[in-house]
Design a protein around this motif. Structure first.
Motif, PDB file in Angstrom:
ATOM      1  N   ASP A  75      77.908  -8.034  22.651  1.00  0.00           N
ATOM      2  CA  ASP A  75      77.292  -7.486  21.349  1.00  0.00           C
ATOM      3  C   ASP A  75      78.439  -7.675  20.523  1.00  0.00           C
ATOM      4  OD1 ASP A  75      74.952  -6.877  22.485  1.00  0.00           O
ATOM      5  OD2 ASP A  75      75.752  -4.782  23.257  1.00  0.00           O
ATOM      6  N   THR A  76      78.168  -8.755  19.499  1.00  0.00           N
ATOM      7  CA  THR A  76      79.102  -8.876  18.265  1.00  0.00           C
ATOM      8  C   THR A  76      78.546  -8.481  17.116  1.00  0.00           C
ATOM      9  OG1 THR A  76      78.505 -11.052  17.893  1.00  0.00           O
ATOM     10  CG2 THR A  76      80.142 -10.914  19.573  1.00  0.00           C
ATOM     11  N   TRP A  77      79.366  -8.394  16.058  1.00  0.00           N
ATOM     12  CA  TRP A  77      78.845  -8.117  14.679  1.00  0.00           C
ATOM     13  C   TRP A  77      79.750  -8.434  13.757  1.00  0.00           C
ATOM     14  CZ3 TRP A  77      81.469  -4.603  17.518  1.00  0.00           C
ATOM     15  CH2 TRP A  77      82.565  -3.751  17.113  1.00  0.00           C
ATOM     16  N   PRO A  85      79.295   2.429   8.126  1.00  0.00           N
ATOM     17  CA  PRO A  85      80.261   1.372   8.795  1.00  0.00           C
ATOM     18  C   PRO A  85      81.447   1.403   8.098  1.00  0.00           C
ATOM     19  CG  PRO A  85      77.787   0.675   8.254  1.00  0.00           C
ATOM     20  CD  PRO A  85      77.911   1.842   7.772  1.00  0.00           C
ATOM     21  N   GLU A  95      78.672   1.509  22.599  1.00  0.00           N
ATOM     22  CA  GLU A  95      78.142   0.021  22.186  1.00  0.00           C
ATOM     23  C   GLU A  95      77.311   0.109  20.885  1.00  0.00           C
ATOM     24  OE1 GLU A  95      75.945  -1.725  25.189  1.00  0.00           O
ATOM     25  OE2 GLU A  95      77.611  -1.540  26.840  1.00  0.00           O
ATOM     26  N   ASP A 111      84.511   1.820  12.803  1.00  0.00           N
ATOM     27  CA  ASP A 111      85.610   1.347  13.540  1.00  0.00           C
ATOM     28  C   ASP A 111      85.564   2.764  14.606  1.00  0.00           C
ATOM     29  OD1 ASP A 111      87.736   0.524  14.602  1.00  0.00           O
ATOM     30  OD2 ASP A 111      88.958   1.269  12.954  1.00  0.00           O
ATOM     31  N   LEU A 112      86.238   2.358  15.824  1.00  0.00           N
ATOM     32  CA  LEU A 112      86.075   3.282  16.860  1.00  0.00           C
ATOM     33  C   LEU A 112      87.203   3.174  17.742  1.00  0.00           C
ATOM     34  CD1 LEU A 112      85.020   1.987  19.924  1.00  0.00           C
ATOM     35  CD2 LEU A 112      83.169   1.591  18.449  1.00  0.00           C
ATOM     36  N   ARG A 134      85.244  -3.801   0.650  1.00  0.00           N
ATOM     37  CA  ARG A 134      84.882  -3.105  -0.651  1.00  0.00           C
ATOM     38  C   ARG A 134      85.972  -2.959  -1.531  1.00  0.00           C
ATOM     39  NH1 ARG A 134      81.125   0.537   2.977  1.00  0.00           N
ATOM     40  NH2 ARG A 134      83.202   1.481   3.545  1.00  0.00           N
ATOM     41  N   LYS A 157      70.500  -2.952  30.203  1.00  0.00           N
ATOM     42  CA  LYS A 157      71.675  -3.971  31.097  1.00  0.00           C
ATOM     43  C   LYS A 157      72.320  -3.210  31.899  1.00  0.00           C
ATOM     44  CE  LYS A 157      73.445  -6.105  27.360  1.00  0.00           C
ATOM     45  NZ  LYS A 157      74.444  -6.508  26.473  1.00  0.00           N
ATOM     46  N   ARG A 163      93.330  -5.348  11.932  1.00  0.00           N
ATOM     47  CA  ARG A 163      93.139  -3.772  11.490  1.00  0.00           C
ATOM     48  C   ARG A 163      94.312  -3.403  10.741  1.00  0.00           C
ATOM     49  NH1 ARG A 163      91.572  -0.437  16.242  1.00  0.00           N
ATOM     50  NH2 ARG A 163      91.133   0.985  14.770  1.00  0.00           N
ATOM     51  N   ARG A 186      95.248  -8.204  14.951  1.00  0.00           N
ATOM     52  CA  ARG A 186      94.203  -7.360  15.552  1.00  0.00           C
ATOM     53  C   ARG A 186      93.170  -7.000  14.391  1.00  0.00           C
ATOM     54  NH1 ARG A 186      95.325  -1.950  14.521  1.00  0.00           N
ATOM     55  NH2 ARG A 186      94.270  -1.218  16.365  1.00  0.00           N
ATOM     56  N   THR A 229      69.589  -0.773  20.015  1.00  0.00           N
ATOM     57  CA  THR A 229      70.694  -1.283  20.742  1.00  0.00           C
ATOM     58  C   THR A 229      71.073  -0.331  22.156  1.00  0.00           C
ATOM     59  OG1 THR A 229      71.771  -1.691  18.684  1.00  0.00           O
ATOM     60  CG2 THR A 229      73.387  -1.626  20.553  1.00  0.00           C
ATOM     61  N   ALA A 236      79.669   0.574  18.091  1.00  0.00           N
ATOM     62  CA  ALA A 236      80.338  -0.690  17.789  1.00  0.00           C
ATOM     63  C   ALA A 236      79.360  -1.658  16.894  1.00  0.00           C
ATOM     64  CB  ALA A 236      80.661  -1.342  18.874  1.00  0.00           C
ATOM     65  N   VAL A 237      78.262  -1.781  17.530  1.00  0.00           N
ATOM     66  CA  VAL A 237      77.357  -2.779  16.764  1.00  0.00           C
ATOM     67  C   VAL A 237      76.811  -2.209  15.323  1.00  0.00           C
ATOM     68  CG1 VAL A 237      74.967  -3.661  16.730  1.00  0.00           C
ATOM     69  CG2 VAL A 237      76.532  -3.668  18.966  1.00  0.00           C
ATOM     70  N   TYR A 285      83.318  -9.452  15.098  1.00  0.00           N
ATOM     71  CA  TYR A 285      83.924  -8.201  15.800  1.00  0.00           C
ATOM     72  C   TYR A 285      82.922  -8.131  17.192  1.00  0.00           C
ATOM     73  CZ  TYR A 285      87.081  -6.712  12.445  1.00  0.00           C
ATOM     74  OH  TYR A 285      88.232  -6.633  11.311  1.00  0.00           O
ATOM     75  N   ARG A 286      83.610  -7.685  18.192  1.00  0.00           N
ATOM     76  CA  ARG A 286      83.183  -7.343  19.507  1.00  0.00           C
ATOM     77  C   ARG A 286      83.948  -6.014  19.974  1.00  0.00           C
ATOM     78  NH1 ARG A 286      83.684  -7.849  24.432  1.00  0.00           N
ATOM     79  NH2 ARG A 286      81.707  -8.817  24.900  1.00  0.00           N
ATOM     80  N   ASN A 287      83.458  -5.008  20.518  1.00  0.00           N
ATOM     81  CA  ASN A 287      84.091  -3.951  21.119  1.00  0.00           C
ATOM     82  C   ASN A 287      84.625  -4.526  22.307  1.00  0.00           C
ATOM     83  OD1 ASN A 287      84.760  -1.180  20.822  1.00  0.00           O
ATOM     84  ND2 ASN A 287      83.838  -1.010  22.850  1.00  0.00           N
ATOM     85  N   GLU A 314      88.097  -0.813  21.569  1.00  0.00           N
ATOM     86  CA  GLU A 314      88.257  -0.591  20.061  1.00  0.00           C
ATOM     87  C   GLU A 314      87.496  -2.074  19.494  1.00  0.00           C
ATOM     88  OE1 GLU A 314      92.154  -0.772  18.387  1.00  0.00           O
ATOM     89  OE2 GLU A 314      92.782  -2.631  19.657  1.00  0.00           O
ATOM     90  N   PRO A 315      87.036  -1.952  18.415  1.00  0.00           N
ATOM     91  CA  PRO A 315      86.516  -3.380  17.903  1.00  0.00           C
ATOM     92  C   PRO A 315      87.753  -4.411  17.827  1.00  0.00           C
ATOM     93  CG  PRO A 315      86.120  -1.434  16.442  1.00  0.00           C
ATOM     94  CD  PRO A 315      87.005  -0.925  17.311  1.00  0.00           C
ATOM     95  N   TRP A 316      87.312  -5.516  17.981  1.00  0.00           N
ATOM     96  CA  TRP A 316      88.104  -6.606  18.181  1.00  0.00           C
ATOM     97  C   TRP A 316      87.816  -7.856  17.194  1.00  0.00           C
ATOM     98  CZ3 TRP A 316      88.146 -11.010  21.945  1.00  0.00           C
ATOM     99  CH2 TRP A 316      89.066 -12.024  21.767  1.00  0.00           C
TER     100      TRP A 316
END
Lengths: 614, 379
Positions: free
Chosen positions: B352-354, A226, A32, A40-41, B360, A188, B375, B373, A181, A35-36, A234-236, A412-414
């Protein structure tokens, strides 16, 4: 003094310990934050089928691997750069994957005579020099945690249990993860526990950070910047969650209520759990008495006008086979989701495999073709679910949606789509007579060969259908020989015709290669990574990956025939490769792995290189 | 892709719209007969049940399009083809599961299950007990002829022990199920037994079942004149009818016999047949189908296993309980009240989003594989 910071492009971390040590929760918290932070993961949870195998044994080892980077990655990584092990068994079970030079962080408190024996060590590897060549960091995590929590108001047992959060703290310091985070995420995760226990876990986490900060144990800490992903929000997300959300989105786009029936089975149950939370979306979830009943209820709900879905794993698919035949015969739209696991029989319930493809393709009596859609990454489960629903609704057919344990539990990040980006998959119900003042339930659409969907409650369209062969058009029972052949061919033609309605398979071949590697499903990441490695060596390889396994894309045969060599890596004994050979008479070669684990990039790379040089 | 969606011009995509326009009209028995030729053996008890059901339907006042008949496999399971309603002829034993999918998602429909002793109690036993346990709003007509007819005469789970059939040339070893006891043990809220040839009784029982909210299980003794002829003669023969049919009427004393000289007494948790002249009429039990506790109904069910002697007929148990489908809909409504109508965009953006910034100046190759996706492949 603070250790210097080394910048890395990518890191693979594996947390390992007893099933009761909370390794999955620890990994999740680390992910978490990662991701935040914007890396990439890709993740690979690996845990035993037993809820609590005997403590300290190899059978009870649970692990969680995460690969994170400053650039786009495809796999959870081949071998960990950092292994965190909470006990000797975790070390024993995972050491073979760790290369010399890598970091091993071990909870030295647990390396007692008894635990060493349980893990099969004759002497203590932290002391006997057998780990020479690794960067070894023994840390008495249990006692440090207990010491840090001595005034926290929790008992010794609760304090000891927080040692995983201490480990998480050490790792968060080592890789400069955002600590706020993680603290929030611990709060939580443990929300249902007493306040002092939550506080103790956060305190243990912070104690781990401070330990890294103040001791001079580590030579350096590391930063991974990052990643520059495609711009957007994005969110994971895990595969099972993405699949559940994809079903909700499909129902939304089809303007139909979602009905989901299932029976608890690993690794599919989380789809049921996830959907059960969305009753305010009008989602009806039904935990049936068995897999057969779940399939039956889904047929009934499809008959009455729902987007109807059941989700299971291999053993459950076996049980649903007869009902799928009924759905094929009645030509009703519904989804059968197969989150594949290692088989046969109970097999490896918590491990991944792709060994149900031929089951999905042929595993029904009679001529009972079904379209097959396969998801390729955890986040892709969202899109695959919508595509499977689109085909089911438009063609009034049961559709197989293939996932597997690797996708289900991996994350993974989406890139979160906007609703406008989702396809319109709306189809209409029949409301009028369609043949000289009568309603014929099997009068087909000339283009799609789909039959009209007239749901109960529609005045004047009362009709009776079932599993007996139906006369073309009227749908009345018919034992006529010619009619049966005609209906068999029509059902086959309808499914085959879907090929006109799916995109051509894309070939990634920048250099004009001789060798084509073909995959389907969750091998997307490992094959992609292997291909990339091969190209980095200046060698040529082409790659095609299937989203639709039945029917195949229309250009697939042409693609296959245009390469001198074709390799098909699969986590089974060769399913797609048989279909390719049977369908196209192409001498495709299998490459199989059935260890309950995904391919490693290095394995795919080695195989490709061998064939290229061949 | 939206242009080519099949049959789009036919009408609307909403269940409510497709199912709109229902008008209540006075229908007759004939309106419920489909145009299909009936293919049961001549003399089969199923004809009588079909006639009774078709005869009852008009008085229930439910429009034909709001009725669904669901069946499994077996002789009786052809039933839906002969009803001018919606119908689903399913697979062996699974009718309760198929029907559950309809009832749970469509509270506006009246759903009937037609099944047999083999279909419901052998291959479909699990669905039978669990559907009843949940109290899904279904009427289950269990045609019990104590034999497999469609597969030509093997013994069934309700056959009498020792029955000689092709699969049991030396007699069957199985002990038989008592469907009433089984349903009661599955927490059934409505349990009844009736007989194919008794048009008046079958209509009464079906009428009561139709008005019941929840799972209603009606066992119908039905004669198979080809493979098990006369199985219920003891209840239908001249003299046998009065002597052996114990009519259960809620609120009335359980008295039977040609001369009304026998009745049921309840003693030490058991129901027993007693001679009224011996025990006195005061001791004869009054039938209470509405008792919350199922022991009374169960005790009655144990008076006969297969009908070899005096056998209770009628409604054993009829109690009110929340139905599964109602409760499911209430949960949906409660969730919407608490959380508001679900919003897809909010769901997708939850957690949790970002934000990933503009690239770049990356020259990473763009791969066109699994689309959307966001990516491209890298190591």
């Amino acid at each position: 003094m603070t250790a210097p910071i080394k910048e890395l492009e990518r890191v693979v971390v594996r947390f390992a310990g007893d099933s009761g040590d909370g390794m999955q929760a620890t990994g999740d918290r680390f992910v978490e934050a990662t991701a935040v932070f914007g890396n990439d993961l890709s993740t690979l949870p690996d845990f035993p089928a037993e809820i609590r195998a005997p403590a300290g044994t190899l059978a009870g080892v649970s692990s969680f691997q995460v690969h994170f980077s400053d650039h786009d990655i495809l796999t959870p990584g081949d071998s960990p750069n950092v292994l965190v092990t909470m006990n000797p068994a975790g070390l024993k079970a995972n050491l073979r994957d760790v290369q010399k030079g890598s970091i091993i962080i071990a909870n030295s408190d647990t390396f007692t005579q008894g635990n060493l024996e349980k893990a099969g060590f004759e002497s203590n590897p932290l002391e006997d020099g057998s780990l020479e060549g690794y960067q070894l960091y023994p840390i008495p995590m249990t006692s440090l945690t207990v010491e840090a929590l001595k005034d926290s108001g929790v008992g010794k047992k609760d304090a000891e249990r927080a040692k995983n959060m201490f480990a998480l703290g050490v790792m968060s310091w080592l890789f400069h993860r955002p600590t706020d985070t993680t603290a929030g995420s611990i709060r939580k995760r443990f929300a249902k526990l007493p306040e002092e226990v939550i506080e103790a876990n956060i305190a243990a986490f912070k104690a781990g950070i401070n330990f890294g900060e103040t001791t001079e144990l580590f030579i350096s800490s590391f930063s991974v910047k990052p990643a520059s992903l495609k711009p957007g929000r994005y969110r994971n997300i895990s595969g099972n969650a993405a699949l559940a959300w994809g079903l909700i989105a499909a129902a939304h786009q089809a303007k139909l209520p979602l009905f989901y029936a299932g029976y608890p089975i690993t690794p599919a149950s989380d789809v049921l759990h996830e959907l059960a939370r969305y009753k305010h979306f009008g989602v009806r979830t039904f935990q049936a008495e068995d897999e057969i009943a779940a399939a039956g209820a889904v047929v009934g709900a499809a008959f009455s006008g729902n987007l109807s879905v059941t989700c299971t794993s291999g053993p459950g698919v076996d049980l649903k086979s007869e009902t799928m035949g009924l759905a094929v015969s009645m030509e009703l739209p519904l989804l059968i989701v197969d989150v594949q696991r290692g088989g046969p029989s109970t097999g490896l319930p918590t491990k991944t495999e792709q060994s149900d493809l031929l089951l999905a393709m042929y595993g029904r009596h009679g001529e009972a073709p079904m379209p097959i859609v396969a998801a390729s990454t955890p986040a892709d489960c969202f899109w695959a679910a919508i595509e499977a629903a689109r085909i089911a609704l438009k063609y009034r057919t049961p559709v197989f949606l293939m996932s597997d344990g690797f996708l289900a539990n991996g994350s993974e990040p989406w890139l979160i789509p906007s609703i406008e980006d989702l396809p319109d998959i709306w189809v209409s119900f029949a409301t009028e007579m369609n043949h000289d003042g009568e309603f014929w339930p099997f009068l087909r659409d000339q283009e799609t060969l789909a039959r009209p969907w007239a749901i109960p409650g529609t005045p004047g369209l009362q009709h009776r259908i079932g599993g007996l062969e139906k006369a073309d058009g009227t749908g009345n029972i018919s034992y006529d020989p010619d009619n049966h052949e005609k209906m068999t061919r029509l059902r086959a033609a309808k499914v085959a015709g879907i090929a006109k309605d799916i995109p051509d398979v894309e070939v990634d071949d920048p250099d004009g290669a001789d060798l084509l590697v073909v995959g389907w499903g969750s091998t997307w990441g490992p094959i992609g990574a292997g291909v990339r490695r091969v190209r980095a060596r200046g060698k040529k390889v082409a790659w095609a990956h299937l989203r639709h396994v039945n029917p195949f894309p229309r250009n697939f045969g042409k693609v296959l025939r245009s390469y001198r060599k074709v390799l098909v890596p699969e986590m089974n004994m060769g399913h797609l490769v048989k279909m390719i050979r049977a369908e196209f008479l192409v001498d495709a070669k299998p490459y199989n792995k059935v260890q309950g684990l995904p391919f490693k990039a290095a394995e795919v790379e080695a195989m490709l290189l061998e064939l290229i040089d061949d | 892709m939206t242009e080519s969606n099949g049959n789009k011009s036919e009408g609307n995509g909403h269940i409510e719209d497709a199912a709109a326009g229902t008008v209540a009209v006075q229908l007759t028995r004939k309106d419920f007969a489909s145009d299909q030729e009936i293919r049961w053996c001549p003399g089969c008890g199923d004809y009588a049940v079909l006639a009774a059901v078709q005869g009852l339907m008009p008085e229930l006042g439910v429009p034909r399009e709001k009725i669904v008949f669901v069946s499994g496999i077996g002789c009786s399971s052809r039933f839906p083809y002969y009803m001018n309603t919606y119908g689903l002829h399913g697979i062996h034993g699974r009718a309760p599961a198929l029907a559950s999918g309809i009832a749970l998602t469509r509270p506006d429909l009246q759903v009937w299950v037609v099944t047999g002793d083999g279909d419901a109690l052998s291959i479909g036993g699990n669905h039978f007990i669990h559907t009843i346990r949940r109290n899904v709003n279904l009427k289950i007509l269990l045609f019990n002829n104590e034999v497999y007819g469609l597969t030509k005469g093997q013994y069934s789970p309700t056959s009498r022990q020792g029955m000689i059939t092709k699969s049991t040339p030396m007699g069957s070893l199985d002990r038989s199920f008592n469907p009433i006891s089984l349903a009661l043990g599955s927490e059934a809220t409505f349990v009844a037994r009736t007989l194919d040839v008794d048009r008046k009784h079958i209509s009464e029982v079906l009428r009561a079942a139709a008005s019941h909210k929840g799972s209603a299980m009606i066992e119908i003794y039905q004669n198979c004149n080809v493979f098990n002829d006369g199985a219920f003669d003891i209840l239908t023969s001249k003299g046998g009818r009065a002597e052996n049919q114990i009519r259960l009427v809620h609120g009335e004393k359980v008295i039977f016999g040609e001369n009304k000289d026998k009745g049921i007494v309840f003693e030490n948790g058991e129901a027993k047949i007693a001679s009224i002249s011996e025990v006195g009429e005061d001791r004869i039990a009054v039938h209470d189908a509405h008792r919350e506790d199922p022991s009374w109904a169960f005790a009655l069910s144990r008076l006969s296993q297969n009908p070899t002697g005096p056998t209770p007929m009628g409604v054993f148990r009829q109690v009110e309980a929340a139905t599964y489908d109602d409760q499911m809909n209430q949960q949906l409504a409660a969730a919407q009240t608490k959380l508001g109508q679900g919003d897809l965009a909010s769901l997708l953006n939850s957690g949790d989003t970002w934000e990933a910034p503009e690239r770049r100046g990356s020259d990473a190759p763009v791969y066109a594989g699994p689309e959307r996706r966001g990516r491209q492949p890298g190591e």
